[in-house]
Design a protein around this motif. Structure first.
Motif, PDB file in Angstrom:
ATOM      1  N   THR A  82      45.196  30.486  41.141  1.00 54.37           N
ATOM      2  CA  THR A  82      44.894  30.291  42.555  1.00 54.37           C
ATOM      3  C   THR A  82      45.253  31.513  43.381  1.00 54.37           C
ATOM      4  N   ARG A 114      34.523  35.834  35.435  1.00 52.30           N
ATOM      5  CA  ARG A 114      35.390  34.655  35.408  1.00 52.30           C
ATOM      6  C   ARG A 114      35.368  33.840  36.697  1.00 52.30           C
ATOM      7  N   TYR A 115      35.278  34.510  37.852  1.00 59.77           N
ATOM      8  CA  TYR A 115      35.440  33.824  39.132  1.00 59.77           C
ATOM      9  C   TYR A 115      34.087  33.678  39.825  1.00 59.77           C
ATOM     10  N   VAL A 158      36.734  30.629  45.270  1.00 59.90           N
ATOM     11  CA  VAL A 158      36.023  30.787  44.009  1.00 59.90           C
ATOM     12  C   VAL A 158      36.436  29.677  43.048  1.00 59.90           C
ATOM     13  N   ASP A 178      37.476  29.205  39.070  1.00 56.58           N
ATOM     14  CA  ASP A 178      37.817  29.862  37.812  1.00 56.58           C
ATOM     15  C   ASP A 178      37.028  29.174  36.707  1.00 56.58           C
ATOM     16  N   HIS A 224      39.830  25.566  41.703  1.00 61.32           N
ATOM     17  CA  HIS A 224      39.399  26.242  42.921  1.00 61.32           C
ATOM     18  C   HIS A 224      40.499  27.211  43.353  1.00 61.32           C
ATOM     19  N   LEU A 256      40.089  34.290  46.260  1.00 67.17           N
ATOM     20  CA  LEU A 256      39.988  35.616  45.657  1.00 67.17           C
ATOM     21  C   LEU A 256      40.105  36.653  46.760  1.00 67.17           C
ATOM     22  N   THR A 303      44.697  37.345  42.798  1.00 63.69           N
ATOM     23  CA  THR A 303      44.536  35.898  42.915  1.00 63.69           C
ATOM     24  C   THR A 303      45.855  35.259  43.339  1.00 63.69           C
TER      25      THR A 303
END
Length: 345
Positions: A42, A74-75, A92, A94, A100, A103, A150
Motif C-alpha cells: 500500500t 505490477r501496479y 492502483v 497490485d 488497493h 502509487l 508505495t
C-alpha cells in the motif's frame, strides 16, 4: 511562507467530500523494467507543502498515468488522486495480490540526484516502522524514467484540511496529540527523527486514527542522509529553534517542539508565530516567546497550556525528555477533556 501560500496537495480518499481534480496528462506506456525492493502492498502521498530548502524551480512536469495503465508490470492504475510539490499519486491495484494501493510518483523527469535520493530515502527511513499511528511505507522502484514508491492507502483527510473546518473539541485534540506522540515514540525508539511534523503530515483516517506520514525529510541513525551542509530543512511555521539556528543538534526534542506548535494550533485555533516571509518567521521561533494559549482561549484548562508551553521551550533540554514522557502527561489530561458524567437523580 504562510499556510495559505503553501496550500496542501495531499492526496487522500474522502468519500464524504470528494475533491475535484483536473484530469491527468496522458503518458506513453511505461517500461516493464523495474527495480523495486521487496513486496509492495500500500502507498500514500505525503505533504506537498514545500519545506525550506526544497522550493521547486518552476512548476513540476506532471506526467499523469491513465486508468488501466500498468506500472512496473505490477501496479494497474485505477484513478488519479492528486498532485503536489514534485510528486503525484494514483490509486492502483497490485496485480500480484489484488490489494488497493496508492502509487506515489516523482513527477519531474530528470530530477537532480539529491531529489531522487530523498524520494528513495523516504522508504529507507520508514521501512522499519510498523505502528498503527504511522503510515506504512513499503517499496521503492523505477519504471522507465519514473521513480515511484508505495505506501498505505488511507481514507480520510490530513489534519491541515480538518483544521479548516470546525474547531476540534478538547477530547479530539487530546486523542490526536496522543496518537502523534505514540508515533514519535515508536520512530524515535528506532533511531528515526521526522523533522517535519505539521498538520499536513498528520493524517486522520475515517475511523478517527491519526497517522504520521511523509518521512521525506527524516533523519535516521541507520540511513545515510542527503542534506547539503548548511541546508535548513523544515516548514517555517513548525520548525524548532535548533533547526533554524543550528545552536543545538537535531534530536527527538526537535520533533516534540513541532508537535507543540501543532498542539498550540489545535487548542487556540491559530499558529503561535506568523509572518508573510519565511526567514523572519523562522527567527520568531528562535527569539520570541509564544502568547500563552489561555490568553487566546481562556476556557482552556491550565494543564493543557502547561504541556504546550513545555513542548515549545526554546532550549531542547527544557522540553519533555521523550515522546513517552509527553504521552504520560497527556494521559493525565483526560479527566479535563471529557464531559462530566451526569449525576443520577
Amino acid at each position: 511562507m504562510t499556510d495559505e501560500e503553501h496550500d496542501s496537495g495531499v492526496a487522500y480518499l474522502n468519500p464524504e467530500e470528494g475533491a475535484v481534480v483536473p484530469p491527468p496528462v496522458a503518458a506513453p506506456p511505461p517500461s516493464r523494467e523495474s527495480r523495486g525492493s521487496g513486496p509492495a502492498r500500500t502507498l500514500l502521498l505525503g505533504s506537498s507543502e514545500h519545506p525550506v530548502g526544497e522550493q521547486p524551480q518552476g512548476q513540476p512536469v506532471v506526467r499523469g498515468l491513465i486508468p488501466g495503465q500498468v506500472v512496473a508490470g505490477r501496479y494497474q492504475v485505477e484513478r488519479w488522486l492528486g498532485a503536489g510539490g514534485s510528486a503525484m499519486v494514483h490509486e492502483v491495484i497490485d496485480l500480484t495480490c489484488g490489494a488497493h494501493l496508492a502509487l506515489k510518483v516523482l513527477a519531474v523527469p530528470g530530477a537532480d540526484a539529491s531529489q531522487i535520493a530523498r524520494f528513495r530515502q523516504e522508504v529507507e527511513h520508514a521501512r522499519g516502522l510498523a505502528h498503527p499511528n504511522i503510515v506504512r511505507v513499503y517499496d521503492v522502484g523505477v519504471d522507465g524514467d519514473r521513480h515511484f514508491l508505495t505506501t498505505e492507502l488511507l481514507v480520510g483527510m490530513d489534519l491541515k484540511r480538518r483544521l479548516m473546518g470546525a474547531r476540534p473539541t478538547l477530547a479530539e485534540s487530546l486523542r490526536w496529540l496522543t496518537h502523534a506522540a505514540a508515533a514519535l515514540e515508536h520512530a524515535h525508539g528506532r533511531g528515526v527523527l521526522h523533522r517535519d511534523v505539521k498538520p499536513g503530515n498528520l493524517f486522520l483516517t475515517k475511523p478517527g486514527i491519526l497517522k504520521l506520514m511523509d518521512f521525506g525529510l527524516a533523519k535516521s541513525s541507520h540511513v545515510a542522509g542527503v542534506t547539503a551542509q548548511g541546508a535548513v530543512l523544515g516548514t517555517p511555521e513548525y520548525m524548532a529553534p535548533e533547526q533554524i539556528s543550528g545552536a543545538h543538534p537535531v534530536t527527538p526534542a526537535t520533533d516534540l517542539y513541532s508537535l507543540g506548535v501543532v498542539a498550540y494550533e489545535l487548542l487556540t485555533g491559530q499558529l503561535p508565530f506568523r509572518h508573510p516571509q519565511p526567514v523572519p518567521l523562522m527567527f520568531l521561533h528562535v527569539q520570541q516567546l509564544p502568547v500563552p494559549p489561555r490568553t487566546l482561549t481562556p476556557s482552556l484548562p491550565e494543564p493543557f497550556e502547561h504541556v504546550v508551553l513545555k513542548l515549545m521551550q526554546k532550549h531542547p533540554e527544557q522540553r519533555y525528555p521523550s515522546a513517552a514522557a509527553l504521552r504520560s502527561d497527556l494521559a493525565r489530561l483526560w479527566p479535563l477533556a471529557l464531559p462530566p458524567k451526569a449525576t443520577s437523580r
